[in-house]
Enzyme design. Sequence first.
Site, mmCIF file in Angstrom:
data_model
loop_
_atom_site.group_PDB
_atom_site.id
_atom_site.type_symbol
_atom_site.label_atom_id
_atom_site.label_comp_id
_atom_site.label_asym_id
_atom_site.label_seq_id
_atom_site.Cartn_x
_atom_site.Cartn_y
_atom_site.Cartn_z
ATOM 1 N N GLY A 1 -9.937 18.969 8.104
ATOM 2 C CA GLY A 1 -8.641 18.310 8.348
ATOM 3 C C GLY A 1 -7.553 19.338 8.601
ATOM 4 O O GLY A 1 -6.373 19.083 8.378
ATOM 5 N N GLY B 1 -4.244 18.744 10.537
ATOM 6 C CA GLY B 1 -3.282 17.775 10.018
ATOM 7 C C GLY B 1 -2.013 18.451 9.524
ATOM 8 O O GLY B 1 -1.837 19.675 9.620
ATOM 9 N N ILE C 1 -0.720 18.959 6.468
ATOM 10 C CA ILE C 1 -0.841 19.951 5.398
ATOM 11 C C ILE C 1 -1.755 21.097 5.837
ATOM 12 O O ILE C 1 -1.475 22.275 5.569
ATOM 13 C CB ILE C 1 -1.358 19.277 4.102
ATOM 14 C CG1 ILE C 1 -0.343 18.214 3.641
ATOM 15 C CG2 ILE C 1 -1.605 20.316 3.004
ATOM 16 C CD1 ILE C 1 -0.830 17.316 2.512
ATOM 17 N N ASP D 1 -16.247 15.795 13.650
ATOM 18 C CA ASP D 1 -16.031 14.776 12.623
ATOM 19 C C ASP D 1 -16.651 15.294 11.321
ATOM 20 O O ASP D 1 -17.814 15.720 11.318
ATOM 21 C CB ASP D 1 -16.698 13.457 13.054
ATOM 22 C CG ASP D 1 -16.271 12.301 12.177
ATOM 23 O OD1 ASP D 1 -16.356 12.421 10.938
ATOM 24 O OD2 ASP D 1 -15.847 11.276 12.726
ATOM 25 N N ALA E 1 -9.725 16.812 5.129
ATOM 26 C CA ALA E 1 -9.974 15.755 6.118
ATOM 27 C C ALA E 1 -10.059 14.412 5.413
ATOM 28 O O ALA E 1 -10.823 14.248 4.462
ATOM 29 C CB ALA E 1 -11.278 16.034 6.863
ATOM 30 N N ALA E 2 -9.259 13.469 5.874
ATOM 31 C CA ALA E 2 -9.272 12.142 5.252
ATOM 32 C C ALA E 2 -8.471 11.173 6.101
ATOM 33 O O ALA E 2 -7.624 11.570 6.891
ATOM 34 C CB ALA E 2 -8.662 12.204 3.844
ATOM 35 N N GLU E 3 -8.746 9.910 5.897
ATOM 36 C CA GLU E 3 -7.841 8.850 6.340
ATOM 37 C C GLU E 3 -6.908 8.571 5.165
ATOM 38 O O GLU E 3 -7.346 8.548 4.015
ATOM 39 C CB GLU E 3 -8.621 7.586 6.723
ATOM 40 C CG GLU E 3 -9.436 7.733 8.002
ATOM 41 C CD GLU E 3 -8.572 7.756 9.266
ATOM 42 O OE1 GLU E 3 -7.318 7.731 9.158
ATOM 43 O OE2 GLU E 3 -9.149 7.806 10.362
ATOM 44 N N TYR F 1 -7.981 3.226 -0.536
ATOM 45 C CA TYR F 1 -7.694 4.658 -0.345
ATOM 46 C C TYR F 1 -7.794 5.393 -1.685
ATOM 47 O O TYR F 1 -8.447 6.448 -1.785
ATOM 48 C CB TYR F 1 -6.299 4.843 0.272
ATOM 49 C CG TYR F 1 -5.808 6.279 0.233
ATOM 50 C CD1 TYR F 1 -6.388 7.260 1.034
ATOM 51 C CD2 TYR F 1 -4.763 6.661 -0.618
ATOM 52 C CE1 TYR F 1 -5.946 8.578 0.993
ATOM 53 C CE2 TYR F 1 -4.304 7.975 -0.659
ATOM 54 C CZ TYR F 1 -4.909 8.927 0.148
ATOM 55 O OH TYR F 1 -4.474 10.238 0.101
ATOM 56 N N LYS G 1 -10.325 8.472 -2.943
ATOM 57 C CA LYS G 1 -9.896 9.791 -3.429
ATOM 58 C C LYS G 1 -10.539 10.066 -4.796
ATOM 59 O O LYS G 1 -10.974 11.196 -5.074
ATOM 60 C CB LYS G 1 -8.367 9.887 -3.515
ATOM 61 C CG LYS G 1 -7.627 9.745 -2.203
ATOM 62 C CD LYS G 1 -8.122 10.653 -1.086
ATOM 63 C CE LYS G 1 -7.667 12.085 -1.193
ATOM 64 N NZ LYS G 1 -8.076 12.868 0.020
#
Length: 374
Positions: free
Chosen positions: A7, A10, A12, A56, A77-79, A183, A187
Site C-alpha cells: 500500500g 497510498g 501514508i 495486488d 495495503a487495505a481498503e 472494516y 483490522k
Amino acid sequence: MRIVITGGMGFIGQALARRLIGAGHVVVLVDNLSPQIHGELPTLSVPEGSSLKRLDVREIADQPALLDGCDAVYHLAAETGTAQSMYRVRHYVGVNEFGTAALLEALAACAKRPRRVILASSRSVYGEGAYVDPRAPDQMLQPPSRSAEQLAAHGWELQAPDGYPLTPVPTAEDLPFAPGSVYAATKAAQELLLRASAPALGIKPVILRFQNVYGEGQSLQNPYTGIISIFFNRARQGLGIPLYEDGFESRDFIHIDDIVAGLVAALDADLPDGLAINLGAGTPTTVTELAEALVAASGHQVPITVTGQYRVGDIRHCFADMRRAKERLGIVPQVSLATGLARFCAWAESQPVFEDGSNKALAELRARNLASAE
Ligand SMILES: NC(=O)c1ccc[n+]([C@@H]2O[C@H](COP(=O)([O-])OP(=O)(O)OC[C@H]3O[C@@H](n4cnc5c(N)ncnc54)[C@H](O)[C@@H]3O)[C@@H](O)[C@H]2O)c1
C-alpha cells in the site's frame, strides 16, 4: 536497510517512503493503484528513490522474492472505508484479511525473512472505545455499539443501561476488540493473523493503531473515507458541509507527520513482540469544530448544516491514550490541528478539483438501509 511497504502508493505509504528514503533506506512499494483511491488513470509519481511493484497484495504469495532478504515490511495495503465495508463485505475481507494471509505466506517462503513487520491497524478495533459512568468514575467501561432503535430515536450519546449518559475517556491499548464495522473486524483479524504467525516465522511484529490521519497527500477523490478531504473538496466547489448526527460526534485527528514519526520509530524500537501502540493526537475534536476550522483555514465560506442523518457502523467518540506511544516510541504529537489544517488546505488547493462523490456514497448506503433516509 531494504524496506518493503505494501500500500506504499497510498497517503501514508508515500509519506513514509519519502521519510525512509531521506534516512538512506532502499524502499520498495507494493501497490495495485486501486482506482477508488488513485482514479481510473492514475498519474504515477513514485517517491524519488523508491521503486514500485504494481501488484495486488492478494497475489504477493506468488512473489516471495519481493520480500526475500528485506529488513522490514510495513503492511499498509487495505481498503479503508468503514461505511462501504458494511456492504462490500467480501471485498474488504478479501483485501484486508486474505491480503494479510498472502503476505504471511510470502514471508513463509522467504529464505531470509525480515526482522520486523509493522502493521497499520486502526482505533476501529476498539468499537466505541473507553467510557466511564460519572457516578462510578473509577470503573472503565466499553459500551456496545448504539442500536438501530437508539439511532432512529436520535439518541446519539452512549448510555448506561438505565439511560444515564456515559463520558468518553482516552482509550488505551488493553481495551478488548469490539469491532462495530466490517472494516474494524478486518483490522482486528489482520492483527490476529500477524501475531499468530510471527513466532513460527521468526519475525517481530508491531501493531500501530491509528486514529483519524489527515494531511497533505490524502486522496481527494475517495468519497468513502477521509472526512477532511471530503469536506475540503465540497467547500472548494461551493457545496455546503453536511454533518451527521448532531455534529457533536468527535474524532481524534493526527497529522501525517506525526504518524510517519511513529512508523519510523517502530522500525528499531525495542518492543515486546506483537505490542499494540496507539497513534493519535490524544484529544477529541467534534465534527462541528473540525468543519468550522476547515472552512476558516480554506477560506471557502460555505454553510455547515447539521442534518440529523446517520450511518450504521459509525462510532460516536474515540480518542487515544497516548502514554504507551510516548513511553515506547518517544512519540508526542507535534502538529496542532490548526497548523495541520493550514498545511493541508495549502496543498489541497494546488491539486485538481475532483467531482464530489459523497452524495453517491451516501446513496449507496441508503439503498441498503445502512444510513438514515433523507
Ligand atoms: N488514514 C487513516 O485515517 C487511517 C486510520 C487508521 C488506519 N489506517 C490504515 O493505514 C493504512 C494506510 O491507509 P491510507 O490512509 O494510506 O490509505 P490509502 O487508501 O491512501 O492507501 C492504501 C493504499 O493501498 C493500496 N491498495 C488497496 N488495495 C490494495 C490491494 N488489493 N493490493 C495492493 N495495494 C492495495 C491502494 O492503492 C492505496 O495506495 C491502511 O491499512 C489503513 O487501514 C489509516
